[in-house]
Design an enzyme around this catalytic site. Sequence first.
Site, PDB file in Angstrom:
ATOM      1  CE1 TYR A 188     -71.499  37.893  45.480  1.00  0.00           C
ATOM      2  CE2 TYR A 188     -72.853  37.595  47.447  1.00  0.00           C
ATOM      3  CZ  TYR A 188     -72.728  37.673  46.068  1.00  0.00           C
ATOM      4  OH  TYR A 188     -73.847  37.542  45.285  1.00  0.00           O
ATOM      5  CG  ASP A 189     -73.616  41.755  51.483  1.00  0.00           C
ATOM      6  OD1 ASP A 189     -73.637  42.869  50.932  1.00  0.00           O
ATOM      7  OD2 ASP A 189     -74.520  41.347  52.230  1.00  0.00           O
ATOM      8  CB  ALA A 236     -62.996  45.720  54.311  1.00  0.00           C
ATOM      9  CG  ASN A 245     -59.788  42.178  44.651  1.00  0.00           C
ATOM     10  OD1 ASN A 245     -59.750  43.307  45.155  1.00  0.00           O
ATOM     11  ND2 ASN A 245     -59.463  41.072  45.322  1.00  0.00           N
ATOM     12  NE  ARG A 246     -56.273  47.586  38.602  1.00  0.00           N
ATOM     13  CZ  ARG A 246     -55.999  46.865  37.523  1.00  0.00           C
ATOM     14  NH1 ARG A 246     -55.336  45.714  37.640  1.00  0.00           N
ATOM     15  NH2 ARG A 246     -56.355  47.293  36.321  1.00  0.00           N
ATOM     16  CG  PHE A 289     -60.211  48.563  52.091  1.00  0.00           C
ATOM     17  CD1 PHE A 289     -60.412  47.198  51.974  1.00  0.00           C
ATOM     18  CD2 PHE A 289     -59.274  49.003  53.015  1.00  0.00           C
ATOM     19  CE1 PHE A 289     -59.704  46.297  52.760  1.00  0.00           C
ATOM     20  CE2 PHE A 289     -58.560  48.115  53.806  1.00  0.00           C
ATOM     21  CZ  PHE A 289     -58.776  46.757  53.677  1.00  0.00           C
ATOM     22  CB  SER A 335     -56.333  44.539  51.529  1.00  0.00           C
ATOM     23  OG  SER A 335     -56.552  44.974  50.203  1.00  0.00           O
ATOM     24  CG  ASN A 391     -56.030  45.220  45.980  1.00  0.00           C
ATOM     25  OD1 ASN A 391     -55.117  45.002  45.191  1.00  0.00           O
ATOM     26  ND2 ASN A 391     -56.971  44.326  46.248  1.00  0.00           N
ATOM     27  CB  THR A 392     -55.071  49.948  50.976  1.00  0.00           C
ATOM     28  OG1 THR A 392     -56.451  49.804  50.631  1.00  0.00           O
ATOM     29  CG2 THR A 392     -54.860  51.295  51.636  1.00  0.00           C
ATOM     30  CE  LYS A 415     -59.034  37.427  54.395  1.00  0.00           C
ATOM     31  NZ  LYS A 415     -60.307  37.640  53.673  1.00  0.00           N
ATOM     32  CG  ASN A 471     -56.577  39.459  52.074  1.00  0.00           C
ATOM     33  OD1 ASN A 471     -57.111  39.375  50.974  1.00  0.00           O
ATOM     34  ND2 ASN A 471     -56.841  40.448  52.920  1.00  0.00           N
ATOM     35  N   GLY A 481     -58.545  32.345  44.523  1.00  0.00           N
ATOM     36  CA  GLY A 481     -59.008  31.205  43.754  1.00  0.00           C
ATOM     37  C   GLY A 481     -58.051  30.039  43.804  1.00  0.00           C
ATOM     38  CE1 TYR A 512     -66.914  36.893  45.748  1.00  0.00           C
ATOM     39  CE2 TYR A 512     -65.314  38.175  46.956  1.00  0.00           C
ATOM     40  CZ  TYR A 512     -66.288  38.088  45.983  1.00  0.00           C
ATOM     41  OH  TYR A 512     -66.641  39.194  45.267  1.00  0.00           O
TER      42      TYR A 512
END
Length: 357
Positions: free
Chosen positions: A63-64, A85, A110-111, A114, A177, A179-180, A215, A244, A265, A315
């Site tokens: 999120y942040d 991250a 999401n993708r 990072f 993750s 997405n990498t 994680k 994750n 979710g 989140y």
Amino acid sequence: MSLFEQFGMMVLRSFDPEKSHKLSIAALRAGLAPLPGPVTSARLKTTFAGMEFPNPVGLAAGYDKNAEAIPQLSRAGFGFLELGAATPRPQPGNPKPRLFRLTEDQAVINRFGFNNDGMEVIANRLARCRHSNRKVEIPVGLNLGANKDSDDRAADFAKVLAHCGNFIDFATVNVSSPNTEKLRDLQGPEALEALLAGVLDARKGLKQAVPVLLKIAPDLDTTELSEIAEVARKSGIDGVIATNTTLSRDGLKSAEKSEAGGLSGRPLFEKSTRVLAILSRELGEDVPLIGVGGIASPLDAYTKIRAGASLVQLYSAMVYQGLSLAPRIARGLDDLLAKDGFETVSEAVGTLRGDWL
């Protein structure tokens, strides 16, 4: 949720998801969000890896990402925050669009890949926050990542910890993750053991040793989970975060279900809770756990705790229920613990783990 927050959520949903995300951070910094302060009670106070928490409900990483709203988020009702991250060098992440609401499923895909401002900028923000007169009274951690084009991704995690570690309360090694490309390959026993050794070695150079967490992904079989548990125990890390996002798309209804990326979710709840329970059985009291994945109510948080989590994070549910969800969950969790006769959070940890095995 107040009428003001309902209106704000309606406005945010009129924009595309990534724009809404950025606007919500801006609204926080401008003081336009509910900030009740840390929610706590004698029952909710707990400890984890030597840290003290006013309540066990934390904000998950993502999120942040760039540590832009720490003072505000620390007063939003959470018991702790995880930022990032962060990677050694800034990187833009994957091409847009890369964030999708799955409203029918109360989920998000999401993708991002990072995307972040890099460890130098993030470290400066963390340092300013730590040394300002706006005291942050809850633990603040940082999710460590690796650059997509790095020659040595395993070394990137140690670099980020060495650079940012003096300004945080804990660090999370994120090798899960989706997405990498090939990042999850680092979850293999040999690669993971070497990576964690490097991170823990970097920790020795900090002014004060911070807890290091790992994680993991939810898409692991029991053999892989047993191997990770063994590495976690042998390495001497301080905790595991389960889990994750997932690559699974089972049972989804939303039109966006075929988008590539990690799913979070509501649909993740059962899968992530089962992984949590398996790890709780494997690790016992040796390595404590944080449960994340699909938490959207006090009962969800309570279920994670009774499956083996000492702390929980959320989140994606805030996309649909707003920032006030955190204090609502904390207060509701207090009521559930009291109803079942638990005087502390720790008394409830793992008491219904067998239901998930």
